[in-house]
Design a protein around this motif. Sequence first.
Motif, PDB file in Angstrom:
ATOM      1  N   THR A  30      -3.604  -1.890  -7.808  1.00 13.05           N
ATOM      2  CA  THR A  30      -3.993  -2.123  -6.418  1.00 13.05           C
ATOM      3  C   THR A  30      -2.802  -2.711  -5.677  1.00 13.05           C
ATOM      4  O   THR A  30      -1.853  -3.224  -6.298  1.00 13.05           O
ATOM      5  N   THR A  70       0.819  -1.217   0.000  1.00 13.86           N
ATOM      6  CA  THR A  70       0.000   0.000   0.000  1.00 13.86           C
ATOM      7  C   THR A  70       0.851   1.264   0.000  1.00 13.86           C
ATOM      8  O   THR A  70       0.519   2.230  -0.684  1.00 13.86           O
ATOM      9  N   ARG A  96       2.351   1.805  -3.437  1.00 12.70           N
ATOM     10  CA  ARG A  96       1.268   2.267  -4.312  1.00 12.70           C
ATOM     11  C   ARG A  96       0.940   3.731  -4.050  1.00 12.70           C
ATOM     12  O   ARG A  96       0.836   4.539  -4.960  1.00 12.70           O
ATOM     13  N   ASP A  97       0.793   4.082  -2.774  1.00 12.23           N
ATOM     14  CA  ASP A  97       0.387   5.441  -2.416  1.00 12.23           C
ATOM     15  C   ASP A  97       1.465   6.484  -2.693  1.00 12.23           C
ATOM     16  O   ASP A  97       1.152   7.666  -2.837  1.00 12.23           O
ATOM     17  N   GLN A 145      -1.276   4.563  -9.346  1.00  9.39           N
ATOM     18  CA  GLN A 145      -2.186   4.060  -8.327  1.00  9.39           C
ATOM     19  C   GLN A 145      -3.341   3.244  -8.903  1.00  9.39           C
ATOM     20  O   GLN A 145      -4.131   2.694  -8.145  1.00  9.39           O
ATOM     21  N   ARG A 147       6.668  11.895  -8.852  1.00  9.10           N
ATOM     22  CA  ARG A 147       6.048  10.732  -8.207  1.00  9.10           C
ATOM     23  C   ARG A 147       6.207   9.525  -9.118  1.00  9.10           C
ATOM     24  O   ARG A 147       6.161   9.630 -10.345  1.00  9.10           O
ATOM     25  N   PRO A 165      -0.880   9.426  -9.503  1.00  3.23           N
ATOM     26  CA  PRO A 165      -2.238   8.892  -9.658  1.00  3.23           C
ATOM     27  C   PRO A 165      -2.335   7.815 -10.737  1.00  3.23           C
ATOM     28  O   PRO A 165      -3.045   6.824 -10.558  1.00  3.23           O
TER      29      PRO A 165
END
Length: 181
Positions: free
Chosen positions: A61, A47, A50-51, A58, A128, A55
């Motif tokens: 999952t 997680t 991913r985070d 993301q 990112r 975007p």
Amino acid sequence: MTQARAQPKPAEQAGPKPAQIDRNGVLILIRSTLLALDQANKTGNYTVLRDLGAPAFQVNTAARLAEIFAKQRSDNLDLSGVAAIDPQLSLLPQIEPNGLMRMSGFFPSVPSQVNFDLAFAPVNGQWRLFGLSVALGQAAPVAPAPQPLVAPPPAAAPAPAPVARKATPERKPAQPASPRH
């Protein structure tokens, strides 16, 4: 009969250009990304990885990322050495025509090295994670030629959703190069 065609924007015509980022910024992006992957592999919890992504990253999952990196996890791949060893870049940070910053290289170690190919998207003034590929290879003085990480979208089509890629062993130099999966 005449036809009107949209002219490509200058950025679309030009190839990649060097990224305006200093050495410390490059080291932070590489190390933080690979250490986040290392921690995700060690805990089975994807997680945070991913985070931390853009975007568009993301769309993966945490469960999908766990599937993608299952082999690394089962092989107990330890990437913690990237915190102490300096990477060797085979592709200096560059801005691709699609606006992504891409860089490739390796962390030398014996008996194998950690090869990486990373792409970052600009999000609210920060880079990112957009895509990553990590693989073990034989220790060598130079990294293999980088393979495309993300293909630029056709001019009229939307960009495909980025995905993380599985690590695969590097092929021997005598074999034809193929993209990593």
